[in-house]
Design a protein around this motif. Structure first.
Motif, PDB file in Angstrom:
ATOM      1  N   LEU A  88       0.849  -1.323   0.217  1.00 26.55           N
ATOM      2  CA  LEU A  88      -0.029  -0.069  -0.057  1.00 26.55           C
ATOM      3  C   LEU A  88       0.900   1.259  -0.004  1.00 26.55           C
ATOM      4  CD1 LEU A  88      -2.564   1.655   0.560  1.00 26.55           C
ATOM      5  CD2 LEU A  88      -2.324   1.218   3.083  1.00 26.55           C
ATOM      6  N   ALA A  89       0.723   2.032  -1.003  1.00 20.13           N
ATOM      7  CA  ALA A  89       1.419   3.579  -0.899  1.00 20.13           C
ATOM      8  C   ALA A  89       0.198   4.483  -0.765  1.00 20.13           C
ATOM      9  CB  ALA A  89       1.834   3.704  -2.231  1.00 20.13           C
ATOM     10  N   LEU A  90       0.138   4.910   0.294  1.00 24.55           N
ATOM     11  CA  LEU A  90      -0.677   6.054   0.937  1.00 24.55           C
ATOM     12  C   LEU A  90      -0.375   7.319   1.024  1.00 24.55           C
ATOM     13  CD1 LEU A  90      -3.706   6.230   2.284  1.00 24.55           C
ATOM     14  CD2 LEU A  90      -2.606   5.637   4.693  1.00 24.55           C
ATOM     15  N   THR A  91      -0.952   8.083  -0.004  1.00 24.38           N
ATOM     16  CA  THR A  91      -0.606   9.635   0.212  1.00 24.38           C
ATOM     17  C   THR A  91      -1.953  10.196   1.115  1.00 24.38           C
ATOM     18  OG1 THR A  91       0.430   9.605  -1.892  1.00 24.38           O
ATOM     19  CG2 THR A  91      -0.334  11.705  -1.341  1.00 24.38           C
ATOM     20  N   LEU A  92      -1.569  11.174   2.088  1.00 20.55           N
ATOM     21  CA  LEU A  92      -2.674  11.692   2.851  1.00 20.55           C
ATOM     22  C   LEU A  92      -2.205  13.162   2.894  1.00 20.55           C
ATOM     23  CD1 LEU A  92      -2.439   9.284   6.028  1.00 20.55           C
ATOM     24  CD2 LEU A  92      -4.522   9.459   4.267  1.00 20.55           C
ATOM     25  N   PRO A  93      -3.429  14.021   3.106  1.00 19.19           N
ATOM     26  CA  PRO A  93      -3.358  15.413   3.159  1.00 19.19           C
ATOM     27  C   PRO A  93      -2.832  15.679   4.301  1.00 19.19           C
ATOM     28  CG  PRO A  93      -5.508  14.816   2.763  1.00 19.19           C
ATOM     29  CD  PRO A  93      -4.912  13.595   2.580  1.00 19.19           C
ATOM     30  N   GLU A  94      -3.327  14.879   5.355  1.00 13.45           N
ATOM     31  CA  GLU A  94      -3.189  15.114   6.906  1.00 13.45           C
ATOM     32  C   GLU A  94      -3.304  13.910   7.499  1.00 13.45           C
ATOM     33  OE1 GLU A  94      -6.131  17.611   8.810  1.00 13.45           O
ATOM     34  OE2 GLU A  94      -7.737  16.685   7.490  1.00 13.45           O
ATOM     35  N   GLY A 121       4.958  -1.077   1.867  1.00 12.81           N
ATOM     36  CA  GLY A 121       4.224   0.259   1.029  1.00 12.81           C
ATOM     37  C   GLY A 121       4.892   1.497   1.558  1.00 12.81           C
ATOM     38  N   ASP A 122       4.456   2.320   1.433  1.00 13.88           N
ATOM     39  CA  ASP A 122       5.103   3.687   1.775  1.00 13.88           C
ATOM     40  C   ASP A 122       3.779   4.774   2.175  1.00 13.88           C
ATOM     41  OD1 ASP A 122       7.013   5.756   1.955  1.00 13.88           O
ATOM     42  OD2 ASP A 122       6.794   6.279  -0.368  1.00 13.88           O
ATOM     43  N   THR A 123       4.279   5.862   2.711  1.00 12.36           N
ATOM     44  CA  THR A 123       3.309   6.863   3.163  1.00 12.36           C
ATOM     45  C   THR A 123       3.826   8.186   2.830  1.00 12.36           C
ATOM     46  OG1 THR A 123       4.084   6.831   5.489  1.00 12.36           O
ATOM     47  CG2 THR A 123       2.187   5.381   5.095  1.00 12.36           C
ATOM     48  N   THR A 124       3.015   9.085   2.417  1.00 17.32           N
ATOM     49  CA  THR A 124       3.592  10.434   1.968  1.00 17.32           C
ATOM     50  C   THR A 124       2.582  11.435   2.149  1.00 17.32           C
ATOM     51  OG1 THR A 124       2.796  10.063  -0.333  1.00 17.32           O
ATOM     52  CG2 THR A 124       5.357   9.626   0.226  1.00 17.32           C
ATOM     53  N   ARG A 125       2.715  12.832   2.276  1.00 13.75           N
ATOM     54  CA  ARG A 125       1.591  13.811   2.538  1.00 13.75           C
ATOM     55  C   ARG A 125       1.575  14.232   1.068  1.00 13.75           C
ATOM     56  NH1 ARG A 125       0.438  17.313   6.456  1.00 13.75           N
ATOM     57  NH2 ARG A 125       1.876  16.437   7.985  1.00 13.75           N
ATOM     58  N   GLY A 126       0.206  14.639   0.998  1.00 15.20           N
ATOM     59  CA  GLY A 126      -0.279  15.231  -0.318  1.00 15.20           C
ATOM     60  C   GLY A 126      -1.562  14.930  -0.874  1.00 15.20           C
ATOM     61  N   PRO A 127      -2.326  15.235  -1.859  1.00 21.53           N
ATOM     62  CA  PRO A 127      -3.736  14.926  -2.113  1.00 21.53           C
ATOM     63  C   PRO A 127      -3.956  13.324  -2.073  1.00 21.53           C
ATOM     64  CG  PRO A 127      -2.803  16.068  -3.882  1.00 21.53           C
ATOM     65  CD  PRO A 127      -1.739  15.833  -2.977  1.00 21.53           C
ATOM     66  N   LEU A 128      -5.372  12.929  -1.364  1.00 20.85           N
ATOM     67  CA  LEU A 128      -5.576  11.654  -0.791  1.00 20.85           C
ATOM     68  C   LEU A 128      -5.330  10.584  -2.536  1.00 20.85           C
ATOM     69  CD1 LEU A 128      -6.443   9.569   1.160  1.00 20.85           C
ATOM     70  CD2 LEU A 128      -8.810  10.373   0.531  1.00 20.85           C
ATOM     71  N   SER A 129      -4.623   9.927  -2.115  1.00 23.03           N
ATOM     72  CA  SER A 129      -4.267   8.805  -3.131  1.00 23.03           C
ATOM     73  C   SER A 129      -3.856   7.533  -2.441  1.00 23.03           C
ATOM     74  CB  SER A 129      -3.384   9.287  -3.975  1.00 23.03           C
ATOM     75  OG  SER A 129      -3.117   8.430  -4.950  1.00 23.03           O
ATOM     76  N   LEU A 130      -4.546   6.590  -3.229  1.00 23.51           N
ATOM     77  CA  LEU A 130      -4.154   5.167  -2.757  1.00 23.51           C
ATOM     78  C   LEU A 130      -3.676   4.194  -3.793  1.00 23.51           C
ATOM     79  CD1 LEU A 130      -7.682   4.915  -1.162  1.00 23.51           C
ATOM     80  CD2 LEU A 130      -5.768   5.379   0.153  1.00 23.51           C
ATOM     81  N   THR A 131      -2.629   3.825  -3.615  1.00 21.03           N
ATOM     82  CA  THR A 131      -1.807   2.689  -4.735  1.00 21.03           C
ATOM     83  C   THR A 131      -1.588   1.611  -4.121  1.00 21.03           C
ATOM     84  OG1 THR A 131      -1.001   4.466  -5.873  1.00 21.03           O
ATOM     85  CG2 THR A 131      -0.129   2.451  -6.188  1.00 21.03           C
ATOM     86  N   MET A 132      -2.327   0.347  -4.815  1.00 18.39           N
ATOM     87  CA  MET A 132      -2.079  -0.822  -4.376  1.00 18.39           C
ATOM     88  C   MET A 132      -1.251  -1.841  -5.319  1.00 18.39           C
ATOM     89  SD  MET A 132      -4.015  -1.399  -1.415  1.00 18.39           S
ATOM     90  CE  MET A 132      -5.107  -0.585  -0.488  1.00 18.39           C
ATOM     91  N   THR A 133      -0.299  -2.581  -4.938  1.00 21.87           N
ATOM     92  CA  THR A 133       0.297  -3.618  -5.544  1.00 21.87           C
ATOM     93  C   THR A 133      -0.252  -4.764  -5.057  1.00 21.87           C
ATOM     94  OG1 THR A 133       2.017  -2.077  -6.394  1.00 21.87           O
ATOM     95  CG2 THR A 133       2.287  -4.414  -6.681  1.00 21.87           C
ATOM     96  N   VAL A 134      -0.678  -5.736  -6.023  1.00 17.47           N
ATOM     97  CA  VAL A 134      -1.201  -7.125  -5.306  1.00 17.47           C
ATOM     98  C   VAL A 134      -0.209  -8.172  -6.135  1.00 17.47           C
ATOM     99  CG1 VAL A 134      -3.551  -6.521  -4.884  1.00 17.47           C
ATOM    100  CG2 VAL A 134      -2.913  -7.101  -7.239  1.00 17.47           C
ATOM    101  N   PHE A 135       0.024  -9.519  -5.305  1.00 17.07           N
ATOM    102  CA  PHE A 135       0.885 -10.455  -6.022  1.00 17.07           C
ATOM    103  C   PHE A 135       0.183 -11.697  -5.734  1.00 17.07           C
ATOM    104  CE2 PHE A 135       3.525  -7.132  -4.238  1.00 17.07           C
ATOM    105  CZ  PHE A 135       4.367  -6.768  -4.951  1.00 17.07           C
TER     106      PHE A 135
END
Length: 321
Positions: A88-94, A121-135
């Protein structure tokens, strides 16, 4: 709250983040380690959901947690893969504790349902965005692809169509509906069940497959192009739920089924000789057309007249006329 504390508190301790079958090393190192049995191939897919594009900016985080993983897991289903793990790469505004707690709970519930382990995965600050990589893993040579459809095959889908498109005006608050109509449509929009078991049952039987994300007409075009065949859809054979027809009427339900996105139902081509066995085993197989010589996708009415609509489905970068 720092990035690593956020990961530890809301994700690393979740049930879905614990090591399981196929996961040698999960969260906590520079890379996860997955074990794939000899003779299997690794199936990998990535999906990104962006607030305001794929879901309303203000959404229930628990439901969003379910949806964000389900749409990615659906790609594994379409390939006939057995689920292994996801990142999960999770970008959150807050950072909001209540939002993160609810999102993690929804994510964990869907992960458990699908048999997927969270391994990084990874977490960053920015507009809400959710990126999933499945195996996932699939026996070598048995992955379902888009390129194997043969003239004479049946064109099939694995469930009712159009329910998410019917739910969208309800999700956006553009209309309301009685609970008996709204509930099943909203449930499919927020928690579309990946057809993982069906995909695995189709190994060695279906000749081509994909999951419907941008509309039946548009996505069937990918099979037609990859397989160098024509697909003929029959309007009267579209499987439609009672709730969708009750909300939109028959014509509206058919339009939603043909061009609405977010179904996450498997569409596949099947030799006619395989149909009876799958139906006898209880698999949800709905024949909606057939494979012919030629190219492209056409839609035909009861009399066989070509009624293919100009609009075929959702495109992110469609050029405006």
């Amino acid at each position: 709250m720092g990035e690593f504390e956020l990961i530890r508190q809301y994700f690393a301790a979740a049930h879905c983040a614990q090591a399981g079958d196929g996961v040698v090393l999960g969260i906590g190192d520079d890379c996860a380690l997955l074990a794939v049995p000899a003779g299997d191939q690794l199936a990998i897919s990535t999906d990104t959901l962006v607030a305001g594009v794929h879901f309303p900016a203000i959404s229930d985080p628990f439901l969003l947690g379910q949806r964000s993983l389900a749409v990615a897991a659906s790609d594994l289903a379409a390939m006939g893969a057995t689920p292994l793990a996801f990142t999960l790469a999770l970008t959150l505004p807050e950072v909001r504790a209540d939002w993160l707690q609810a999102y993690a709970q929804g994510l964990n519930q869907m992960a458990t349902q699908c048999g997927l382990a969270l391994v990084g995965g990874d977490t960053t600050r920015g507009p809400l965005s959710l990126t999933m990589t499945v195996f996932g893993r699939v026996p070598a040579g048995l992955a379902l692809t888009r390129s194997g459809a043969q003239v004479g095959d049946l064109l099939c889908v694995g469930a009712d169509l159009g329910k998410a498109a019917g739910a969208l005006p309800l999700v956006l608050g553009e209309r309301t509906a009685a609970a008996e109509l709204a509930a099943p449509l909203l449930a499919h929009y927020w928690s579309p069940p990946p057809q993982l078991a069906l995909g695995q049952a189709l190994r060695g039987k279906a000749t081509a497959a994909l999951d419907i994300s941008d509309g039946l007409l548009a996505d069937c075009g990918h099979i037609a192009t990859a397989s160098r065949v024509a697909l003929r859809l029959e309007l009267e054979r579209l499987p439609l739920s009672a709730a969708l027809q009750g909300l939109l009427g028959l014509d509206g339900a058919r339009t939603a089924a043909l061009t609405g996105g977010d179904d996450y139902v498997i569409a596949f081509t099947l030799p006619p000789s395989e149909l009876d066995g799958l139906l006898a085993a209880g698999w949800p197989v709905h024949v909606v057309g057939r494979v012919e010589a030629g190219s492209g996708v056409t839609l035909h009415d009861r009399e066989g007249v070509d009624i293919t609509p100009r609009t075929r489905g959702y495109q992110h970068f469609r050029e405006t006329p």
